[in-house]
Design a protein around this motif. Sequence first.
Motif, PDB file in Angstrom:
ATOM      1  N   ILE A 132      51.075  26.467  26.118  1.00 24.95           N
ATOM      2  CA  ILE A 132      50.536  25.719  24.983  1.00 24.95           C
ATOM      3  C   ILE A 132      51.647  25.689  23.942  1.00 24.95           C
ATOM      4  O   ILE A 132      52.238  26.734  23.643  1.00 24.95           O
ATOM      5  N   ALA A 133      51.964  24.529  23.400  1.00 25.50           N
ATOM      6  CA  ALA A 133      53.013  24.437  22.386  1.00 25.50           C
ATOM      7  C   ALA A 133      52.475  24.893  21.030  1.00 25.50           C
ATOM      8  O   ALA A 133      51.328  24.595  20.671  1.00 25.50           O
ATOM      9  N   ALA A 191      45.002  25.308  18.068  1.00 23.73           N
ATOM     10  CA  ALA A 191      46.434  25.352  17.769  1.00 23.73           C
ATOM     11  C   ALA A 191      46.790  26.766  17.301  1.00 23.73           C
ATOM     12  O   ALA A 191      46.026  27.385  16.566  1.00 23.73           O
ATOM     13  N   ARG A 213      61.774  20.310  22.948  1.00 27.32           N
ATOM     14  CA  ARG A 213      62.426  19.232  22.209  1.00 27.32           C
ATOM     15  C   ARG A 213      63.364  18.497  23.153  1.00 27.32           C
ATOM     16  O   ARG A 213      64.314  19.085  23.667  1.00 27.32           O
ATOM     17  N   GLY A 216      51.408  24.972  17.410  1.00 29.08           N
ATOM     18  CA  GLY A 216      50.935  23.908  16.528  1.00 29.08           C
ATOM     19  C   GLY A 216      50.136  22.807  17.196  1.00 29.08           C
ATOM     20  O   GLY A 216      49.683  21.884  16.535  1.00 29.08           O
ATOM     21  N   GLU A 217      49.943  22.885  18.518  1.00 27.27           N
ATOM     22  CA  GLU A 217      49.221  21.828  19.222  1.00 27.27           C
ATOM     23  C   GLU A 217      47.942  22.349  19.862  1.00 27.27           C
ATOM     24  O   GLU A 217      47.902  23.434  20.406  1.00 27.27           O
ATOM     25  N   SER A 218      46.908  21.543  19.809  1.00 25.36           N
ATOM     26  CA  SER A 218      45.684  21.802  20.552  1.00 25.36           C
ATOM     27  C   SER A 218      45.901  21.175  21.924  1.00 25.36           C
ATOM     28  O   SER A 218      46.337  20.035  22.021  1.00 25.36           O
ATOM     29  N   THR A 219      45.635  21.924  22.985  1.00 21.01           N
ATOM     30  CA  THR A 219      46.011  21.485  24.330  1.00 21.01           C
ATOM     31  C   THR A 219      44.824  21.538  25.288  1.00 21.01           C
ATOM     32  O   THR A 219      44.136  22.552  25.356  1.00 21.01           O
ATOM     33  N   ASP A 273      57.270  27.821  21.746  1.00 17.68           N
ATOM     34  CA  ASP A 273      57.820  26.834  20.818  1.00 17.68           C
ATOM     35  C   ASP A 273      57.846  25.496  21.538  1.00 17.68           C
ATOM     36  O   ASP A 273      58.118  25.439  22.748  1.00 17.68           O
ATOM     37  N   PRO A 274      57.576  24.396  20.831  1.00 17.70           N
ATOM     38  CA  PRO A 274      57.522  23.087  21.491  1.00 17.70           C
ATOM     39  C   PRO A 274      58.850  22.709  22.147  1.00 17.70           C
ATOM     40  O   PRO A 274      59.917  23.045  21.650  1.00 17.70           O
ATOM     41  N   SER A 290      49.901  29.317  15.585  1.00 18.11           N
ATOM     42  CA  SER A 290      51.018  29.168  14.654  1.00 18.11           C
ATOM     43  C   SER A 290      52.306  29.844  15.104  1.00 18.11           C
ATOM     44  O   SER A 290      53.349  29.644  14.488  1.00 18.11           O
TER      45      SER A 290
END
Length: 141
Positions: free
Chosen positions: A32-33, A81, A108, A35-38, A105-106, A83
């Motif tokens: 799960i990244a 999400a 990139r 800050g994102e709801s997955t 971490d997401p 943090s």
Amino acid sequence: SVENGVTPVSSSQHPFWCIPEPAIHYAYPKFIAVGESTPIVVYGNFHPGIIFECRFEGRIPSVTPARHMIDSSSLECISPAYSSPQSISLEIIGLVETVLLNVIDPVRVEATIPAVIFSGSDSIIIKGNNFIPGGMICSVR
């Protein structure tokens, strides 16, 4: 014969069926990244007549609906999400099993080479950071 995924096992004049015991086989994705709801799809044995709840770290997500039964072998849970990176547990209430997931971490993506894909191309290089070796699937649209 099999009816609706259930095998009759009676040798008497009165047929009866055994349904597989509810269980979790695996969940996807396992990441799960931050800050994102997955959406997490949990694969296993689920009975349509039983209500299952998804709990992340013991909490029911505030996302509505927090879960969606796709069919008798898959259930979708929507994660809240987070943090920061961490390991979390996904518990399916109605079962005694949990699944461990990782908040990361997401990813990139900085560049793709080639930038334009032609018919017949068989490889693309994706440059960026926070990739997880062996844990990610890329799709081209």
